[in-house]
Design a protein around this motif. Structure first.
Motif, short mmCIF file in Angstrom:
data_model
loop_
_atom_site.label_atom_id
_atom_site.label_comp_id
_atom_site.label_asym_id
_atom_site.label_seq_id
_atom_site.Cartn_x
_atom_site.Cartn_y
_atom_site.Cartn_z
N SER A 64 0.86 -1.17 0.00
CA SER A 64 0.00 0.00 0.00
C SER A 64 0.91 1.24 0.00
CB SER A 64 -0.90 0.01 1.24
OG SER A 64 -1.79 1.10 1.21
N ALA A 84 -9.71 3.50 -6.05
CA ALA A 84 -9.52 4.39 -4.89
C ALA A 84 -10.32 3.90 -3.69
CB ALA A 84 -9.93 5.82 -5.26
N LYS A 88 -8.70 2.49 -0.23
CA LYS A 88 -9.01 3.21 1.01
C LYS A 88 -9.64 2.26 2.03
CE LYS A 88 -8.97 7.54 1.68
NZ LYS A 88 -7.94 8.39 2.31
N GLN A 89 -10.45 1.30 1.57
CA GLN A 89 -11.04 0.32 2.48
C GLN A 89 -9.94 -0.55 3.09
OE1 GLN A 89 -13.90 -1.82 0.10
NE2 GLN A 89 -15.42 -0.17 0.23
N PRO A 92 -7.07 2.72 5.33
CA PRO A 92 -7.73 4.02 5.51
C PRO A 92 -6.77 5.21 5.56
CG PRO A 92 -8.61 2.42 7.06
CD PRO A 92 -7.42 1.78 6.41
N ILE A 96 -5.47 9.51 -1.27
CA ILE A 96 -5.97 9.38 -2.63
C ILE A 96 -6.04 10.77 -3.26
CG2 ILE A 96 -7.89 8.65 -4.09
CD1 ILE A 96 -6.55 6.28 -2.68
N ALA A 119 -13.70 8.77 -0.76
CA ALA A 119 -12.38 8.14 -0.85
C ALA A 119 -11.32 9.11 -1.37
CB ALA A 119 -12.45 6.90 -1.75
N ASP A 121 -9.10 12.27 -1.25
CA ASP A 121 -8.60 13.23 -0.26
C ASP A 121 -8.31 14.59 -0.88
OD1 ASP A 121 -8.40 11.58 2.18
OD2 ASP A 121 -7.01 10.42 0.94
#
Length: 153
Positions: A64, A84, A88-89, A92, A96, A119, A121
């Motif tokens: 990641s 995305a 993100k899941q 977290p 993004i 998701a 940012d």
């Protein structure tokens, strides 16, 4: 000797591949952003460029990155946003970032865009090279904590 690894920043301009390669072109826009960022801050970060969803998917299965960035065009937005959301899941804390022309001009519409797409940012508007590098530097100042940057930056 303890060598600290550099934060990973992945940039993608995904194309649909279910019925052949939809956009078989070089990802020029993100390629320019990618090469400028490598030139300016490449000693401090590891950058990787993606075009094909399967390659990005394989990489995300094993790692990641600190930041996962996407080109934002009408034809690839849903594909990119799906990646995305899944990223993100899974993590977290991943940041993004979307950039490109598929973003509203009106302030109210921009707010709605973010409300409908939690998701994401950050969005880099217009010419992305300088803004993207500045965003990375600012995030680095906040230890890549997007919430702190949004609150204080």
């Amino acid at each position: 000797m303890n060598i600290k690894s550099k934060p990973n920043i992945w940039i993608s301009d995904l194309t649909h591949t279910a019925q052949g390669i939809t956009a078989a072109t070089f990802p020029l826009g993100v390629g320019c952003v990618f090469s400028y960022a490598k030139k300016e801050i490449g000693n401090d970060f590891d950058f990787k460029l993606f075009k094909f969803p399967s390659t990005l998917n394989e990489s995300l299965l094993t790692k990641s990155p600190k930041m996962l960035c996407f080109s934002n065009f009408k034809w690839n937005f849903e594909l990119s946003y799906k990646f995305a959301m899944l990223a993100k899941q899974r993590d977290p804390e991943i940041i993004i970032v979307f950039g490109g022309p598929n973003f509203p001009i009106d302030t109210k519409e921009k707010i709605e865009f973010f409300k409908k797409r939690p998701a994401i940012d950050f969005v880099v508007e217009l010419e992305g090279e300088l803004a993207f590098v500045n965003l990375i530097k600012k995030l680095s100042d906040y230890n890549f904590e997007a919430k702190k940057l949004k609150k204080n930056g």
